[in-house]
Design a protein around this motif. Structure first.
Motif, mmCIF file in Angstrom:
data_model
loop_
_atom_site.group_PDB
_atom_site.id
_atom_site.type_symbol
_atom_site.label_atom_id
_atom_site.label_comp_id
_atom_site.label_asym_id
_atom_site.label_seq_id
_atom_site.Cartn_x
_atom_site.Cartn_y
_atom_site.Cartn_z
ATOM 1 N N ASP A 127 7.387 11.469 10.090
ATOM 2 C CA ASP A 127 6.980 10.062 9.996
ATOM 3 C C ASP A 127 6.001 9.705 11.107
ATOM 4 O O ASP A 127 5.006 9.012 10.867
ATOM 5 C CB ASP A 127 8.188 9.131 10.068
ATOM 6 N N ASN A 128 6.269 10.153 12.332
ATOM 7 C CA ASN A 128 5.365 9.856 13.448
ATOM 8 C C ASN A 128 3.980 10.447 13.213
ATOM 9 O O ASN A 128 2.966 9.811 13.513
ATOM 10 C CB ASN A 128 5.941 10.358 14.767
ATOM 11 N N ALA A 129 3.937 11.658 12.662
ATOM 12 C CA ALA A 129 2.634 12.261 12.339
ATOM 13 C C ALA A 129 1.918 11.416 11.292
ATOM 14 O O ALA A 129 0.716 11.156 11.403
ATOM 15 C CB ALA A 129 2.826 13.684 11.834
ATOM 16 N N ALA A 130 2.661 10.948 10.299
ATOM 17 C CA ALA A 130 2.062 10.133 9.246
ATOM 18 C C ALA A 130 1.552 8.804 9.809
ATOM 19 O O ALA A 130 0.479 8.335 9.421
ATOM 20 C CB ALA A 130 3.075 9.891 8.132
ATOM 21 N N PHE A 131 2.314 8.192 10.711
ATOM 22 C CA PHE A 131 1.851 6.945 11.325
ATOM 23 C C PHE A 131 0.557 7.181 12.098
ATOM 24 O O PHE A 131 -0.337 6.344 12.095
ATOM 25 C CB PHE A 131 2.916 6.351 12.245
ATOM 26 N N ASP A 132 0.439 8.338 12.746
ATOM 27 C CA ASP A 132 -0.804 8.680 13.438
ATOM 28 C C ASP A 132 -1.954 8.819 12.442
ATOM 29 O O ASP A 132 -3.091 8.454 12.746
ATOM 30 C CB ASP A 132 -0.644 9.984 14.233
ATOM 31 N N TRP A 133 -1.669 9.352 11.241
ATOM 32 C CA TRP A 133 -2.703 9.493 10.223
ATOM 33 C C TRP A 133 -3.278 8.138 9.834
ATOM 34 O O TRP A 133 -4.458 8.025 9.521
ATOM 35 C CB TRP A 133 -2.152 10.172 8.979
ATOM 36 N N GLU A 134 -2.422 7.115 9.824
ATOM 37 C CA GLU A 134 -2.886 5.783 9.431
ATOM 38 C C GLU A 134 -3.935 5.248 10.407
ATOM 39 O O GLU A 134 -4.767 4.430 10.036
ATOM 40 C CB GLU A 134 -1.710 4.812 9.367
ATOM 41 N N LYS A 135 -3.900 5.720 11.630
ATOM 42 C CA LYS A 135 -4.812 5.230 12.660
ATOM 43 C C LYS A 135 -6.149 5.970 12.672
ATOM 44 O O LYS A 135 -7.103 5.510 13.280
ATOM 45 C CB LYS A 135 -4.157 5.374 14.038
ATOM 46 N N VAL A 136 -6.206 7.134 12.029
ATOM 47 C CA VAL A 136 -7.417 7.965 12.049
ATOM 48 C C VAL A 136 -8.355 7.528 10.925
ATOM 49 O O VAL A 136 -7.939 7.481 9.764
ATOM 50 C CB VAL A 136 -7.045 9.458 11.882
ATOM 51 N N PRO A 137 -9.598 7.218 11.247
ATOM 52 C CA PRO A 137 -10.553 6.863 10.186
ATOM 53 C C PRO A 137 -10.729 8.021 9.204
ATOM 54 O O PRO A 137 -10.691 9.192 9.593
ATOM 55 C CB PRO A 137 -11.855 6.600 10.952
ATOM 56 N N SER A 138 -10.914 7.688 7.940
ATOM 57 C CA SER A 138 -11.080 8.696 6.899
ATOM 58 C C SER A 138 -12.218 9.646 7.258
ATOM 59 O O SER A 138 -13.293 9.217 7.662
ATOM 60 C CB SER A 138 -11.363 8.021 5.570
ATOM 61 N N GLY A 139 -11.960 10.940 7.120
ATOM 62 C CA GLY A 139 -12.968 11.949 7.416
ATOM 63 C C GLY A 139 -12.894 12.493 8.832
ATOM 64 O O GLY A 139 -13.406 13.565 9.107
#
Length: 170
Positions: free
Chosen positions: A67-79
């Motif tokens: 879940d923490n990794a996924a929450f970090d993904w939400e913060k990364v701009p696409s690409g």
């Protein structure tokens, strides 16, 4: 050839378990909720029907890290590149250890680490992991946005229903 033992890790109830196999029959015995079914499902998932893996096959205690990794993904701009996830610590795996007599060596020759193999047990690690981490990120983000939209609609409907109920009473 004989499966000497397997080691199951990060699979359902089994964070780390070793299962020794008899040369004839192996029986799983244990208390309710001790991991017998998890062990059998792990064997089936890794050795027979690999397409049935799901999030429910991950050890529950590792969901926080995922879940923490996924929450970090939400913060990364696409690409943009993803923050690396320590997959080795959380992914389900099955280590299979084989005893192979010399006359059956041809079955496992591609598994041998060197040509100097001395006849000891041969181990193979099977691990469930994402094929394409970038695609996994995109699938997650799309599902997350869809879930957020559904929750927002439900909240709107709930507020409207509460408003109608209050007007009728008044």
């Amino acid at each position: 050839m004989h499966i000497q033992h397997v080691e199951v890790g990060n699979f359902r109830k089994l964070k780390a378990a070793r299962i020794d196999f008899s040369e004839t029959t192996t029986v799983f015995v244990g208390a309710n909720n001790s991991g017998k079914t998890s062990a059998m499902v792990a064997l089936r998932r890794f050795l027979v029907d690999r397409s049935d893996f799901s999030i429910n096959d991950f050890t529950l205690q590792h969901w926080i890290q995922i879940d923490n990794a996924a929450f970090d993904w939400e913060k990364v701009p696409s690409g943009d590149p993803l923050v690396p996830v320590a997959w080795d610590r959380v992914l389900p795996f099955l280590d299979v250890w084989l005893n192979v007599p010399a006359h059956e060596l041809h079955y496992v020759q591609k598994l041998l680490p060197t040509l100097d193999w001395n006849g000891s047990s041969i181990g193979v690690r099977l691990r469930f992991e994402p094929k394409d981490v970038q695609a996994l990120q995109q699938e997650y983000l799309i599902a997350k946005l869809a879930a957020a939209a559904v929750m927002a609609k439900a909240e709107e409907a709930s507020v409207e229903v509460k408003g109608c109920v209050r007007r009728r009473r008044g």
